[in-house]
Motif scaffolding. Structure first.
Motif, PDB file in Angstrom:
ATOM      1  N   GLU A   1     -62.860 -24.173   7.968  1.00 13.04           N
ATOM      2  CA  GLU A   1     -62.773 -23.042   7.037  1.00 13.04           C
ATOM      3  C   GLU A   1     -61.326 -22.790   6.631  1.00 13.04           C
ATOM      4  O   GLU A   1     -61.038 -22.550   5.452  1.00 13.04           O
ATOM      5  CB  GLU A   1     -63.383 -21.797   7.665  1.00 13.04           C
ATOM      6  N   MET A   2     -60.404 -22.861   7.599  1.00 17.61           N
ATOM      7  CA  MET A   2     -58.987 -22.666   7.287  1.00 17.61           C
ATOM      8  C   MET A   2     -58.493 -23.753   6.345  1.00 17.61           C
ATOM      9  O   MET A   2     -57.754 -23.476   5.390  1.00 17.61           O
ATOM     10  CB  MET A   2     -58.153 -22.661   8.569  1.00 17.61           C
ATOM     11  N   SER A   3     -58.920 -24.979   6.599  1.00 12.47           N
ATOM     12  CA  SER A   3     -58.515 -26.096   5.756  1.00 12.47           C
ATOM     13  C   SER A   3     -59.037 -25.920   4.332  1.00 12.47           C
ATOM     14  O   SER A   3     -58.314 -26.171   3.354  1.00 12.47           O
ATOM     15  CB  SER A   3     -59.021 -27.413   6.356  1.00 12.47           C
ATOM     16  N   ALA A   4     -60.274 -25.465   4.194  1.00 15.92           N
ATOM     17  CA  ALA A   4     -60.856 -25.250   2.860  1.00 15.92           C
ATOM     18  C   ALA A   4     -60.106 -24.153   2.114  1.00 15.92           C
ATOM     19  O   ALA A   4     -59.856 -24.270   0.900  1.00 15.92           O
ATOM     20  CB  ALA A   4     -62.336 -24.898   2.987  1.00 15.92           C
ATOM     21  N   ILE A   5     -59.734 -23.094   2.814  1.00 18.15           N
ATOM     22  CA  ILE A   5     -58.963 -22.012   2.187  1.00 18.15           C
ATOM     23  C   ILE A   5     -57.627 -22.553   1.695  1.00 18.15           C
ATOM     24  O   ILE A   5     -57.210 -22.288   0.559  1.00 18.15           O
ATOM     25  CB  ILE A   5     -58.759 -20.840   3.175  1.00 18.15           C
ATOM     26  N   LEU A   6     -56.951 -23.331   2.540  1.00 12.70           N
ATOM     27  CA  LEU A   6     -55.665 -23.903   2.134  1.00 12.70           C
ATOM     28  C   LEU A   6     -55.841 -24.870   0.968  1.00 12.70           C
ATOM     29  O   LEU A   6     -54.999 -24.900   0.057  1.00 12.70           O
ATOM     30  CB  LEU A   6     -54.989 -24.598   3.316  1.00 12.70           C
ATOM     31  N   ASP A   7     -56.922 -25.647   0.958  1.00 12.59           N
ATOM     32  CA  ASP A   7     -57.189 -26.538  -0.180  1.00 12.59           C
ATOM     33  C   ASP A   7     -57.285 -25.743  -1.475  1.00 12.59           C
ATOM     34  O   ASP A   7     -56.711 -26.129  -2.499  1.00 12.59           O
ATOM     35  CB  ASP A   7     -58.495 -27.325   0.033  1.00 12.59           C
ATOM     36  N   ARG A   8     -58.027 -24.619  -1.443  1.00 18.93           N
ATOM     37  CA  ARG A   8     -58.177 -23.790  -2.648  1.00 18.93           C
ATOM     38  C   ARG A   8     -56.827 -23.202  -3.075  1.00 18.93           C
ATOM     39  O   ARG A   8     -56.524 -23.159  -4.274  1.00 18.93           O
ATOM     40  CB  ARG A   8     -59.197 -22.683  -2.411  1.00 18.93           C
ATOM     41  N   LEU A   9     -56.044 -22.747  -2.115  1.00 13.81           N
ATOM     42  CA  LEU A   9     -54.743 -22.174  -2.458  1.00 13.81           C
ATOM     43  C   LEU A   9     -53.804 -23.231  -3.022  1.00 13.81           C
ATOM     44  O   LEU A   9     -53.089 -22.986  -3.995  1.00 13.81           O
ATOM     45  CB  LEU A   9     -54.116 -21.515  -1.224  1.00 13.81           C
ATOM     46  N   ILE A  10     -53.815 -24.402  -2.437  1.00  7.79           N
ATOM     47  CA  ILE A  10     -52.963 -25.490  -2.926  1.00  7.79           C
ATOM     48  C   ILE A  10     -53.396 -25.895  -4.328  1.00  7.79           C
ATOM     49  O   ILE A  10     -52.560 -26.128  -5.205  1.00  7.79           O
ATOM     50  CB  ILE A  10     -53.004 -26.678  -1.940  1.00  7.79           C
ATOM     51  N   GLU A  11     -54.706 -25.972  -4.546  1.00  9.75           N
ATOM     52  CA  GLU A  11     -55.228 -26.329  -5.866  1.00  9.75           C
ATOM     53  C   GLU A  11     -54.830 -25.285  -6.918  1.00  9.75           C
ATOM     54  O   GLU A  11     -54.538 -25.624  -8.065  1.00  9.75           O
ATOM     55  CB  GLU A  11     -56.755 -26.472  -5.805  1.00  9.75           C
ATOM     56  N   ALA A  12     -54.805 -24.022  -6.519  1.00  8.43           N
ATOM     57  CA  ALA A  12     -54.464 -22.937  -7.451  1.00  8.43           C
ATOM     58  C   ALA A  12     -52.971 -22.881  -7.742  1.00  8.43           C
ATOM     59  O   ALA A  12     -52.558 -22.282  -8.728  1.00  8.43           O
ATOM     60  CB  ALA A  12     -54.927 -21.599  -6.879  1.00  8.43           C
ATOM     61  N   CYS A  13     -52.206 -23.514  -6.914  1.00  9.31           N
ATOM     62  CA  CYS A  13     -50.746 -23.469  -7.075  1.00  9.31           C
ATOM     63  C   CYS A  13     -50.323 -24.339  -8.262  1.00  9.31           C
ATOM     64  O   CYS A  13     -50.706 -25.492  -8.384  1.00  9.31           O
ATOM     65  CB  CYS A  13     -50.069 -23.972  -5.799  1.00  9.31           C
ATOM     66  N   ILE A  14     -49.542 -23.754  -9.119  1.00  4.97           N
ATOM     67  CA  ILE A  14     -49.010 -24.482 -10.274  1.00  4.97           C
ATOM     68  C   ILE A  14     -47.830 -25.299  -9.783  1.00  4.97           C
ATOM     69  O   ILE A  14     -46.871 -24.770  -9.214  1.00  4.97           O
ATOM     70  CB  ILE A  14     -48.559 -23.507 -11.375  1.00  4.97           C
ATOM     71  N   LYS A  15     -47.916 -26.596  -9.978  1.00  2.00           N
ATOM     72  CA  LYS A  15     -46.834 -27.469  -9.520  1.00  2.00           C
ATOM     73  C   LYS A  15     -45.547 -27.124 -10.246  1.00  2.00           C
ATOM     74  O   LYS A  15     -45.540 -26.851 -11.441  1.00  2.00           O
ATOM     75  CB  LYS A  15     -47.187 -28.934  -9.728  1.00  2.00           C
ATOM     76  N   ASN A  16     -44.486 -27.149  -9.465  1.00  2.00           N
ATOM     77  CA  ASN A  16     -43.137 -26.907  -9.975  1.00  2.00           C
ATOM     78  C   ASN A  16     -42.964 -25.513 -10.581  1.00  2.00           C
ATOM     79  O   ASN A  16     -42.116 -25.317 -11.450  1.00  2.00           O
ATOM     80  CB  ASN A  16     -42.734 -27.971 -11.011  1.00  2.00           C
ATOM     81  N   ALA A  17     -43.793 -24.572 -10.157  1.00  2.00           N
ATOM     82  CA  ALA A  17     -43.608 -23.194 -10.638  1.00  2.00           C
ATOM     83  C   ALA A  17     -42.290 -22.683 -10.071  1.00  2.00           C
ATOM     84  O   ALA A  17     -42.037 -22.771  -8.879  1.00  2.00           O
ATOM     85  CB  ALA A  17     -44.769 -22.320 -10.189  1.00  2.00           C
ATOM     86  N   SER A  18     -41.473 -22.136 -10.931  1.00  2.00           N
ATOM     87  CA  SER A  18     -40.142 -21.746 -10.480  1.00  2.00           C
ATOM     88  C   SER A  18     -40.080 -20.315  -9.959  1.00  2.00           C
ATOM     89  O   SER A  18     -39.214 -19.991  -9.161  1.00  2.00           O
ATOM     90  CB  SER A  18     -39.130 -21.941 -11.612  1.00  2.00           C
ATOM     91  N   LEU A  19     -40.981 -19.451 -10.381  1.00  2.00           N
ATOM     92  CA  LEU A  19     -40.919 -18.062  -9.970  1.00  2.00           C
ATOM     93  C   LEU A  19     -41.857 -17.794  -8.798  1.00  2.00           C
ATOM     94  O   LEU A  19     -43.059 -18.045  -8.877  1.00  2.00           O
ATOM     95  CB  LEU A  19     -41.273 -17.139 -11.142  1.00  2.00           C
ATOM     96  N   LEU A  20     -41.293 -17.286  -7.727  1.00  2.00           N
ATOM     97  CA  LEU A  20     -42.091 -17.021  -6.532  1.00  2.00           C
ATOM     98  C   LEU A  20     -43.137 -15.940  -6.754  1.00  2.00           C
ATOM     99  O   LEU A  20     -44.187 -15.966  -6.133  1.00  2.00           O
ATOM    100  CB  LEU A  20     -41.189 -16.618  -5.359  1.00  2.00           C
ATOM    101  N   GLU A  21     -42.868 -15.000  -7.662  1.00  2.00           N
ATOM    102  CA  GLU A  21     -43.849 -13.932  -7.878  1.00  2.00           C
ATOM    103  C   GLU A  21     -45.149 -14.451  -8.476  1.00  2.00           C
ATOM    104  O   GLU A  21     -46.167 -13.783  -8.446  1.00  2.00           O
ATOM    105  CB  GLU A  21     -43.274 -12.806  -8.739  1.00  2.00           C
ATOM    106  N   HIS A  22     -45.145 -15.691  -8.998  1.00  3.74           N
ATOM    107  CA  HIS A  22     -46.353 -16.297  -9.557  1.00  3.74           C
ATOM    108  C   HIS A  22     -47.011 -17.283  -8.594  1.00  3.74           C
ATOM    109  O   HIS A  22     -47.963 -17.959  -8.957  1.00  3.74           O
ATOM    110  CB  HIS A  22     -46.042 -17.017 -10.875  1.00  3.74           C
ATOM    111  N   CYS A  23     -46.519 -17.335  -7.390  1.00  2.81           N
ATOM    112  CA  CYS A  23     -47.052 -18.288  -6.409  1.00  2.81           C
ATOM    113  C   CYS A  23     -48.391 -17.774  -5.860  1.00  2.81           C
ATOM    114  O   CYS A  23     -48.439 -16.746  -5.174  1.00  2.81           O
ATOM    115  CB  CYS A  23     -46.067 -18.489  -5.263  1.00  2.81           C
ATOM    116  N   PRO A  24     -49.504 -18.447  -6.165  1.00  5.35           N
ATOM    117  CA  PRO A  24     -50.812 -17.978  -5.713  1.00  5.35           C
ATOM    118  C   PRO A  24     -50.965 -18.028  -4.192  1.00  5.35           C
ATOM    119  O   PRO A  24     -51.722 -17.246  -3.628  1.00  5.35           O
ATOM    120  CB  PRO A  24     -51.800 -18.915  -6.403  1.00  5.35           C
TER     121      PRO A  24
END
Length: 109
Positions: free
Chosen positions: A79-102
């Protein structure tokens, strides 16, 4: 430290001496650890093994309890791994602003 292997004495140089059965006990301990048993649980198994009134069903019950706890832990880790997978997938690669980090935003919720 757990008292699973007791030396029968020491040499004059301070080396611990063990009886021949210590090798078998150490092998038992190593195999039990590979099955996920803690040192406390291994000590319990050794105690059960030494008790003439213990049956194979008693040992089976201990193993079944351990397996159930391991299955629960595996489920939690999946379950923890699946949650992290979803969060990683939602993360915009190379996003420069931390306030937009999902990932950070989800952890703050």
């Amino acid at each position: 430290r757990e008292g699973l292997l007791e030396p029968r004495g020491k040499t004059s140089a301070g080396y611990r001496l063990y009886d021949p059965g210590a090798v078998e006990r150490l092998s038992f301990i190593k195999h039990a650890k590979r099955c996920g048993f803690t040192l406390t649980e291994i000590n319990q198994l050794i105690g059960l093994k030494a008790d003439d009134s213990t049956s194979c069903n008693d040992i089976r019950s201990v193993a079944e309890e351990k397996k159930n706890r391991l299955d629960d832990k595996i489920k939690d880790l999946q379950e923890m791994s699946a949650i992290l997978d979803r969060l990683i997938e939602a993360c915009i690669k190379n996003a420069s602003l931390l306030e937009h980090c999902p990932i950070l935003n989800a952890l703050e919720e």
